[in-house]
Every structure is written in structure tokens, then in C-alpha cells.
Design an enzyme around this catalytic site. Structure first.
Site, PDB file in Angstrom:
ATOM      1  N   LYS A 280      -0.529  11.277  14.751  1.00  0.00           N
ATOM      2  CA  LYS A 280      -0.064  11.422  13.599  1.00  0.00           C
ATOM      3  C   LYS A 280      -1.177  10.317  12.705  1.00  0.00           C
ATOM      4  O   LYS A 280      -1.697   9.446  13.222  1.00  0.00           O
ATOM      5  CB  LYS A 280       1.255  10.563  13.259  1.00  0.00           C
ATOM      6  CG  LYS A 280       1.833  10.394  11.827  1.00  0.00           C
ATOM      7  CD  LYS A 280       3.029   9.490  12.240  1.00  0.00           C
ATOM      8  CE  LYS A 280       3.999   9.604  10.757  1.00  0.00           C
ATOM      9  NZ  LYS A 280       5.413   8.995  11.109  1.00  0.00           N
TER      10      LYS A 280
ATOM     11  N   HIS B   1       0.901  -1.247  -0.042  1.00  0.00           N
ATOM     12  CA  HIS B   1       0.014   0.038   0.098  1.00  0.00           C
ATOM     13  C   HIS B   1       0.763   1.207  -0.112  1.00  0.00           C
ATOM     14  O   HIS B   1       2.121   1.179   0.413  1.00  0.00           O
ATOM     15  CB  HIS B   1      -1.072   0.030   1.165  1.00  0.00           C
ATOM     16  CG  HIS B   1      -0.499   0.654   2.486  1.00  0.00           C
ATOM     17  ND1 HIS B   1       0.031  -0.392   3.496  1.00  0.00           N
ATOM     18  CD2 HIS B   1       0.025   1.561   3.011  1.00  0.00           C
ATOM     19  CE1 HIS B   1       0.638   0.226   4.446  1.00  0.00           C
ATOM     20  NE2 HIS B   1       0.470   1.346   4.278  1.00  0.00           N
ATOM     21  N   LYS B   2       0.252   2.320  -0.278  1.00  0.00           N
ATOM     22  CA  LYS B   2       1.063   3.534  -0.371  1.00  0.00           C
ATOM     23  C   LYS B   2      -0.021   4.473   0.776  1.00  0.00           C
ATOM     24  O   LYS B   2      -1.068   4.391   0.374  1.00  0.00           O
ATOM     25  CB  LYS B   2       1.327   4.291  -1.582  1.00  0.00           C
ATOM     26  CG  LYS B   2       2.000   3.605  -2.651  1.00  0.00           C
ATOM     27  CD  LYS B   2       2.128   4.474  -3.936  1.00  0.00           C
ATOM     28  CE  LYS B   2       3.246   3.785  -4.751  1.00  0.00           C
ATOM     29  NZ  LYS B   2       3.501   4.675  -6.076  1.00  0.00           N
TER      30      LYS B   2
END
Length: 163
Positions: free
Chosen positions: A83, A69-70
């Protein structure tokens, strides 16, 4: 269909020490280094670890249905120790999810203890609603455990060297 899942992992480390790892690219590096049977490689495609950074995470062989995955860092709040990363390609998006957001928070519990709170918020197309069961916080629980154990071991080794 929208949903969200959360998990909290209490660890015996100060929140600031954990945040030094979680707020940087060191988290991705340690994830691949400490858990090669889960993550085979993490590559930085854009950025320096701040908001806008794009990572390509390649899964180890044997993770069914997903090869990589990106994710793009969309929020880093140093004050709140928070985050967020949004999947932009591959992974759950290949399973019919239209959105998959990871939120990691480091919550101070005491002087030498904190909580790693992992949240996944997702949206999945109606025709793939059965795939909602693939949404999970398990990888972040495993990563949190491995990273905190690594930091505790490092801390222990430093203490021994001082003796």
C-alpha cells in the site's frame, strides 16, 4: 534532494491477517484508537479505503512543527500486500518537502510470522535540506507494533474463549 528510509518489524502474525488490517481503513482507525498520544483523529475526506481515498490525519498536541497531514492512497496491491500513500497537504510538506510517499508492505516470513516493511521516499527543496532529518519511519514502526500487539491480544482472547 531525494532520499528514502526503510524499517522492518517482524511480528508473530500471518501476513494475510495483517494485510486484512493494512489494506483497509481499519489501519487508520486502529492507529487513532491505539495511539491517541500520537494521532488524535483520522477523518476520511474522500473514498472508501481504495485507491484515491483521501485521509486527514490530525496529530496529537505536542508533535513539534506539525498539526496534520492529508494523504491519498495511490496504490493498493493485494497480491503483493503493498500500500502506498502520498502526502498532499500539511505535515512534511509544510517543512519544505516537495514529495513524501509512504510505502507499507506485509511480507510473509512463515506460517505464523511476517514482516511489516515501512518505507518513506521523499524529496525536499534545497533551501530546506536541513529538514530532511524530519523524514522518519518511526510512526509506522510504532503503529505496526501497536496494531500487531492488538491483533495478538484479540487472537489470545479468542483462544481463551474456546477453552
Amino acid at each position: 534532494m531525494k532520499g528514502s528510509l526503510s524499517h522492518e518489524l517482524e511480528v508473530s502474525l500471518p501476513a494475510d491477517q495483517l494485510w486484512q488490517v493494512y489494506s483497509t481503513l481499519r489501519l487508520a482507525q486502529l492507529s487513532a484508537e491505539l495511539l491517541p498520544t500520537v494521532i488524535s483523529k483520522v477523518e476520511v475526506e474522500e473514498g472508501d479505503g481504495g485507491v484515491g481515498t483521501l485521509l486527514r490525519v490530525t496529530y496529537a498536541l505536542g508533535i513539534p512543527g506539525m498539526k496534520y497531514h492529508k494523504e491519498r492512497f495511490v496504490k493498493i496491491d493485494h497480491e503483493k500486500r503493498l500500500k502506498e500513500a502520498l502526502f498532499v497537504e500539511g505535515g512534511h510538506l509544510d517543512l519544505g518537502f516537495s514529495s513524501y510517499l509512504i510505502r507499507l508492505e506485509i511480507l510473509e516470513k512463515g506460517h505464523n510470522s511476517s514482516v511489516i516493511k515501512s518505507t518513506v521516499e521523499y524529496e525536499v527543496d534545497e533551501e530546506h535540506a536541513a529538514n530532511a532529518s524530519f523524514a522518519t519511519t518511526d510512526p509506522f514502526m510504532i503503529i505496526g507494533g501497536a496494531v500487531s500487539e492488538h491483533l495478538l491480544q484479540k487472537k489470545s482472547n479468542c483462544s481463551i474463549m474456546l477453552l
